[in-house]
Structure formats: structure tokens, C-alpha cells
Write a protein that holds these residues in place. Structure first.
Motif, short mmCIF file in Angstrom:
data_model
loop_
_atom_site.label_atom_id
_atom_site.label_comp_id
_atom_site.label_asym_id
_atom_site.label_seq_id
_atom_site.Cartn_x
_atom_site.Cartn_y
_atom_site.Cartn_z
N CYS A 132 0.86 -1.19 0.00
CA CYS A 132 0.00 0.00 0.00
C CYS A 132 0.89 1.24 0.00
O CYS A 132 1.82 1.33 0.80
CB CYS A 132 -0.88 0.00 1.25
SG CYS A 132 -1.70 1.58 1.58
N ARG B 24 0.37 4.00 1.16
CA ARG B 24 0.21 4.80 2.38
C ARG B 24 0.81 4.10 3.59
O ARG B 24 1.48 4.73 4.40
CB ARG B 24 -1.28 5.08 2.61
CG ARG B 24 -1.56 6.20 3.57
CD ARG B 24 -2.94 6.83 3.34
NE ARG B 24 -3.96 5.82 3.08
CZ ARG B 24 -5.08 6.05 2.41
NH1 ARG B 24 -5.35 7.25 1.92
NH2 ARG B 24 -5.94 5.10 2.21
N CYS B 25 0.60 2.77 3.73
CA CYS B 25 1.01 2.11 4.98
C CYS B 25 1.89 0.87 4.75
O CYS B 25 2.39 0.29 5.71
CB CYS B 25 -0.22 1.73 5.81
SG CYS B 25 -1.10 0.31 5.15
N CYS C 271 -6.71 -1.64 0.48
CA CYS C 271 -5.78 -1.93 1.57
C CYS C 271 -6.60 -2.23 2.81
O CYS C 271 -7.36 -1.38 3.27
CB CYS C 271 -4.87 -0.73 1.82
SG CYS C 271 -3.93 -0.89 3.35
N CYS D 271 -5.82 0.38 5.68
CA CYS D 271 -6.34 1.74 5.48
C CYS D 271 -7.86 1.77 5.30
O CYS D 271 -8.51 2.77 5.58
CB CYS D 271 -5.72 2.38 4.23
SG CYS D 271 -3.97 2.72 4.38
ZN LIG Z 1 -2.74 1.03 3.58
#
Ligand SMILES: [Zn+2]
Length: 279
Positions: free
Chosen positions: A249, A251-252, A269, A272
Motif C-alpha cells: 500500500c 500509504r502504509c 488496503c 487503510c
Molecule cells: Zn494502507
């Protein structure tokens, strides 16, 4: 498949290219099935001699207005492509319709997969089309509150609902995945379970995704061209749609999941976009 930003990009380019041009002749390729209504020969009769007076868009339908008051509506579906070329350029294998213009150019509709459709609509028929399509996400008159109200009565998975053109105009698989990721909403959440804040975040994410994609000339994953024969630029900015299952992902770092929702490949995800609503 072209979604709202791609159709809007084509519209903007054709608006400039077709302004004031008159259709002097109509040519068909071997396949005339792209002309959905009326019959091809009637279509040709009705548009020959007509001048383009403006362009519009409703959801994923491109609208070309002519001076009879009728509108040529075009749905590009999978691989439909519109381009203005010189009329004497060679006629390609997948070229199905040519509208020759008074200045030696031609508006050409090419479609490899042949799913694209073209209609000539009278004003009442255009009104019928308009009524069958949900609100335009970029219309400033469409509010967060109205969006939340529309969600409340619907139990479908939010991803599937976003793809329904009668619910909301112009969202397809790419921007549905991108917007749900940006808004941190699991694609299988029941639409009616979204809180007011989540609904606000989702509509905002759809608007940002659409506006940025329009600014970049649309997203070309496979076939889409912008009306000038060029690819768009937004594919370089996708967050999740172009990722494979297991990719991290952005973002994370959690490995991305891929599931099928409404027969469409869907990426999300799980960290998220948890399935349970966050308190
Ligand atoms: Zn994520």
C-alpha cells in the motif's frame, strides 16, 4: 474504459476542433452497428449539412449539438475513439464512421472492440437520457448532504453502487477504487452504513480524483485517447488501481488485496480501508 474525466477531456478537445464546422458528408465502414439509433441511412440524412453548435457531457456520454436542435450522443465504452483528421487520410480497418467537415477535415469514430454506440437524439430523447443518469459529482449544486441521503436507502456494497450510473454519473472501475482508497472506505461496506463524515470524504475524494484526472488529460490504462490521438497523463498518478495483489500500500505498506465486486477487479488496503466503520 473511459470514465468521466476521459470523456470530459475528449469533449474539451472536440469543442475547440469542431466549433463552427459543418458536416458535408457521412461515411460508414463495413460495421454500421455503432449507430444505435436511428438507422444509419437516416442518421446520415439528418446530420448532413448540419453545423456543430456546441458540446456537452452527461456522465460518460459525450454530446455534440448540431443546428437542427438534435444532439449526437456518443458512448465510447471499451475502445471507442474520436479524432479529427484530414478527410483524405487512409480509411482504417476499425474506422466505423466519418463525418466529413466543410474545411477538408473529418471527425472519425474508430472502435476496435465495437462496443461503442452513437445516437442522434431529439430534445425529448436527450431529456430522457438525462433523467436516467444520476447526479454529476462535479456539479456544485450536488451537495454532501444529498449524496449521504442517496446512500442511506441503499444496502449494496459501496463499490458496486458507485459503478451504477443511475446512482451517480461518470464513475467507473478506476476512479471508484481510487476514491475509496483516498477516503479510506472498504469497497464492500454497505452504502447505507456510511456515516455523514465518510460520505463527505468519499464525495470529496471522487471530486479530487476527477478534477486531477481532467487536469492531466485523463487516464490511459489501455486504449483511451484524448480526442487528439494522444494518451492521457493521469495513469502516472494512480494510487491503487494499477497495483497488483500483494504490492505494498502506498500509504502504509500493507500488501494490497484484490477481490471481485460487481464483476470488476477491485483493489484495496485492508489496513487503510477496514470493513468495520471506525468509531
Ligand atoms: Zn494502507
Amino acid at each position: 474504459m473511459p470514465e468521466l474525466p476521459e470523456v470530459e477531456t475528449v469533449r474539451r478537445n472536440l469543442d475547440r476542433l469542431l466549433a463552427g464546422a459543418t458536416i458535408v458528408d457521412v461515411r460508414f465502414g463495413d460495421f454500421t452497428g455503432s449507430i444505435a439509433n436511428p438507422a444509419p441511412e437516416i442518421f446520415a440524412e439528418e446530420v448532413r449539412g448540419r453545423r456543430f453548435t456546441g458540446t456537452g457531457r452527461r456522465g460518460k456520454y459525450l454530446l455534440l449539438q448540431i443546428d437542427s436542435g438534435d444532439t449526437i450522443a456518443i458512448h465510447l465504452r471499451m475502445t471507442g475513439d474520436l479524432q479529427v483528421t484530414l478527410a483524405d487520410e487512409p480509411w482504417g480497418k476499425h474506422l466505423h464512421l466519418g463525418l466529413r467537415l466543410d474545411d477538408g477535415r473529418e471527425l472519425r469514430f474508430t472502435d476496435v472492440r465495437k462496443f461503442g454506440r452513437i445516437w442522434l437524439l431529439t430534445p425529448p430523447e436527450l431529456e430522457d437520457l438525462d433523467e436516467r443518469i444520476g447526479p454529476e459529482p462535479l456539479d456544485p449544486a450536488f451537495t454532501d448532504e444529498q449524496f449521504h441521503e442517496r446512500l442511506k436507502s441503499r444496502s449494496r456494497a459501496i463499490k458496486a453502487l458507485l459503478l451504477e450510473q443511475t446512482f451517480l454519473a461518470g464513475v467507473g472501475n478506476i476512479y471508484a477504487d481510487e476514491a475509496l482508497f483516498a477516503a479510506k472506505i472498504h469497497p464492500l461496506r454497505s452504502a447505507s452504513s456510511l456515516t455523514r463524515d465518510e460520505a463527505n470524504a468519499l464525495l470529496a475524494a471522487i471530486r479530487v480524483a476527477f478534477q486531477q484526472a481532467i487536469d492531466r488529460g485523463g487516464t490511459t490504462v489501455r486504449n483511451y485517447r484524448n480526442g487528439l490521438g494522444e494518451a492521457g497523463g493521469n495513469q502516472h498518478y494512480l494510487q491503487i488501481y494499477n497495483l497488483a495483489e500483494g504490492d505494498p500500500c502506498p500509504r502504509c505498506g500493507t500488501p494490497i488485496n484484490r477481490i471481485v465486486v460487481a464483476q470488476r477487479g477491485t483493489r484495496f488496503c485492508a489496513t487503510c480501508q477496514p470493513l468495520e466503520a471506525q468509531a
